[in-house]
Design a protein around this motif. Structure first.
Motif, PDB file in Angstrom:
ATOM      1  N   CYS A  56      -2.205   6.378   0.275  1.00 50.15           N
ATOM      2  CA  CYS A  56      -1.923   6.819   1.638  1.00 50.15           C
ATOM      3  C   CYS A  56      -2.380   8.274   1.745  1.00 50.15           C
ATOM      4  O   CYS A  56      -3.059   8.651   2.687  1.00 50.15           O
ATOM      5  CB  CYS A  56      -0.431   6.692   1.939  1.00 50.15           C
ATOM      6  SG  CYS A  56      -0.028   7.277   3.569  1.00 50.15           S
ATOM      7  N   GLN A 107       6.545   2.528   0.364  1.00 54.28           N
ATOM      8  CA  GLN A 107       5.835   1.313   0.792  1.00 54.28           C
ATOM      9  C   GLN A 107       4.615   1.000  -0.080  1.00 54.28           C
ATOM     10  O   GLN A 107       3.909   0.028   0.167  1.00 54.28           O
ATOM     11  CB  GLN A 107       5.389   1.441   2.254  1.00 54.28           C
ATOM     12  CG  GLN A 107       4.281   2.465   2.479  1.00 54.28           C
ATOM     13  CD  GLN A 107       4.060   2.797   3.941  1.00 54.28           C
ATOM     14  OE1 GLN A 107       4.967   2.678   4.757  1.00 54.28           O
ATOM     15  NE2 GLN A 107       2.851   3.185   4.301  1.00 54.28           N
ATOM     16  N   ASP A 117      -1.474   0.263   1.097  1.00 52.11           N
ATOM     17  CA  ASP A 117      -1.148   1.434   0.266  1.00 52.11           C
ATOM     18  C   ASP A 117      -0.839   0.991  -1.155  1.00 52.11           C
ATOM     19  O   ASP A 117       0.014   0.118  -1.374  1.00 52.11           O
ATOM     20  CB  ASP A 117       0.106   2.137   0.809  1.00 52.11           C
ATOM     21  CG  ASP A 117      -0.135   2.899   2.108  1.00 52.11           C
ATOM     22  OD1 ASP A 117      -1.260   2.835   2.635  1.00 52.11           O
ATOM     23  OD2 ASP A 117       0.821   3.553   2.579  1.00 52.11           O
ATOM     24  N   HIS A 174       2.024   0.054   6.633  1.00 52.97           N
ATOM     25  CA  HIS A 174       2.646   0.856   7.677  1.00 52.97           C
ATOM     26  C   HIS A 174       3.435  -0.017   8.656  1.00 52.97           C
ATOM     27  O   HIS A 174       4.248   0.485   9.417  1.00 52.97           O
ATOM     28  CB  HIS A 174       1.592   1.717   8.388  1.00 52.97           C
ATOM     29  CG  HIS A 174       1.095   2.808   7.492  1.00 52.97           C
ATOM     30  ND1 HIS A 174       0.101   2.593   6.569  1.00 52.97           N
ATOM     31  CD2 HIS A 174       1.501   4.091   7.329  1.00 52.97           C
ATOM     32  CE1 HIS A 174      -0.101   3.715   5.890  1.00 52.97           C
ATOM     33  NE2 HIS A 174       0.726   4.639   6.333  1.00 52.97           N
ATOM     34  N   ASP A 216       4.665   8.371   1.879  1.00 49.56           N
ATOM     35  CA  ASP A 216       4.800   6.913   1.960  1.00 49.56           C
ATOM     36  C   ASP A 216       4.910   6.178   0.623  1.00 49.56           C
ATOM     37  O   ASP A 216       4.514   4.996   0.521  1.00 49.56           O
ATOM     38  CB  ASP A 216       3.634   6.323   2.785  1.00 49.56           C
ATOM     39  CG  ASP A 216       3.823   6.585   4.279  1.00 49.56           C
ATOM     40  OD1 ASP A 216       4.922   7.008   4.673  1.00 49.56           O
ATOM     41  OD2 ASP A 216       2.859   6.372   5.041  1.00 49.56           O
TER      42      ASP A 216
HETATM   43 MN    MN Z   1       0.973   6.394   5.373  1.00 51.86          MN
END
Ligand code: MN
Ligand code: PEP
Length: 369
Positions: A110, A338, A324, A291, A335
């Motif tokens: 990310c 995730q 990601d 996302h 992030d």
């Molecule tokens: Mn992101």
């Protein structure tokens, strides 16, 4: 009005000049010739711009090398299919073909943090034969105190490492038009070790000056991310800003929409719109499960929600997946919660292959043998 010439028309065909000359005899009408190198063939289209409602189709249809004449509907002039009159031929960039029929997965960071993480990520992709990635250098963050990305400083080594691992295209977000020049300069300085697809949105989905800037250059394709709080139509109109500026190499990315109705997911997954965008436009469609879902929770079956949601997009015909991954999600500066782990990538790709095969099987059932 768009005049579609017959497939694989020779560049020097006199008919093309004649069609253009005829079009220009109509008062106020200007022309733009567009040659699209699609995934399987090249197509030449002549756009007639201006007061074309008074221009008749018949004189153009009489040319042997004209395949058809398509009247442009008001909506989505450059990206639209115009009542299915235009096919989605797709485009090529740095050896990667993208269309509504092709399929690519772009796993990556990310946000770029360290050279070691970049290298390990690209190496993991290369080990699985993946030549497309994501990497964020300019990060639009909700808080000014959060990590904003390493910016142009990281571009030389990100591109160099990408080239070393055979990565042909990296999706990289830009948040300001200066970033486009920085990326182009760094690509040149590294001898075009790799390629970049400029990502715009979700936050900048209606930053019209930025959209015009990515549309005004044709060197790099654009990955447009749907605005998280605007209608699909508004997002598609934003793509028109890019396309009307001259750059038609656009991929449309669904990444979920913001509403608490999607809780506990970060965004409400909108992959039901894959066929809608494919029907309304000529753009290849990408899905971003990371996302959309925003967390690593798994179902009782053991599969992460990110895996499930990805497959929902893929079985509906998505052409790209942006996901990601991180070698050490706990250390990620953006992030991490995730991000898939590198060791999960192979299982993820296998899951995606199953979904893509299912999509192809569903499609084949409709094709007469
Ligand atoms: Mn992101
Ligand atoms: C991203 O892709 O890194 C990103 C910030 O996504 P989005 O704009 O869709 O939230």
């Amino acid at each position: 009005m768009i005049i579609v010439m017959r497939a694989d028309l020779a560049a020097e065909s006199p008919d093309l000049d004649r069609v253009v000359a005829l079009a220009r005899t109509f008062p106020g009408v200007t022309t733009e010739v567009r040659r699209i190198q699609g995934a399987t063939r090249s197509v030449t289209e002549v756009y007639l711009l201006g007061p074309t409602h008074v221009v008749p189709s018949t004189p153009f249809e009489e040319f042997e090398s004209v395949e058809k004449v398509v009247r442009i509907t008001q909506r989505y002039r450059f990206i639209g299919r115009h009542d299915a009159g235009l096919e989605a031929v797709g485009f090529e960039y740095n050896g990667v073909f993208l269309s509504q029929d092709t399929f690519h997965v772009l796993p990556g960071l990310c946000a770029v943090d360290t050279l070691e993480h970049v290298d390990r990520t690209f190496a993991a992709l290369a080990a699985l034969g993946i030549i497309t990635a994501r990497a964020g250098a300019y990060k639009p963050r909700s808080s000014p105190y959060d990590f904003q990305g390493l910016g142009k400083a990281c571009l030389p080594w990100v591109f160099e490492r990408a080239g070393r691992h055979g990565i042909k295209m990296i999706a990289m977000e830009v948040t300001h038009e200066d970033h486009i020049d920085e990326i182009r300069a760094a690509l040149k300085d590294t001898g075009f070790a790799t390629g970049v697809m400029l990502q715009v949105g979700t936050r900048n989905a209606q930053n019209f000056e930025l959209l015009k800037a990515v549309g005004a250059q044709t060197e790099l394709p654009v990955l447009f991310k749907r605005g998280m709080g605007i209608t699909l139509e508004e997002s598609l109109n934003a793509c028109e800003y890019v396309a009307s500026g001259g750059n038609r190499r656009i991929v449309f990315c669904l990444r979920g929409v913001k509403t608490h109705l999607g809780d506990p997911h970060r965004n409400f997954v909108d992959f039901a719109h894959v066929p809608v965008v494919k029907r309304q436009t000529r753009l290849p469609v990408c899905v971003d499960p990371s996302h959309s879902v925003g967390r690593r929770s798994a179902g009782p079956d053991g599969l992460l929600d990110i895996f499930h949601v990805t497959c929902q997009g893929v079985i509906a015909g998505a052409n790209m997946v942006l996901v990601d991954i991180h070698p050490a999600p706990d250390e990620a500066l953006c992030d991490g919660p995730q991000a898939l782990r590198l060791e999960e990538l192979s299982a993820f790709m296998e899951d995606v292959r199953i979904a893509r095969a299912a999509y192809e099987a569903r499609r084949a059932r409709l094709t007469p043998r």
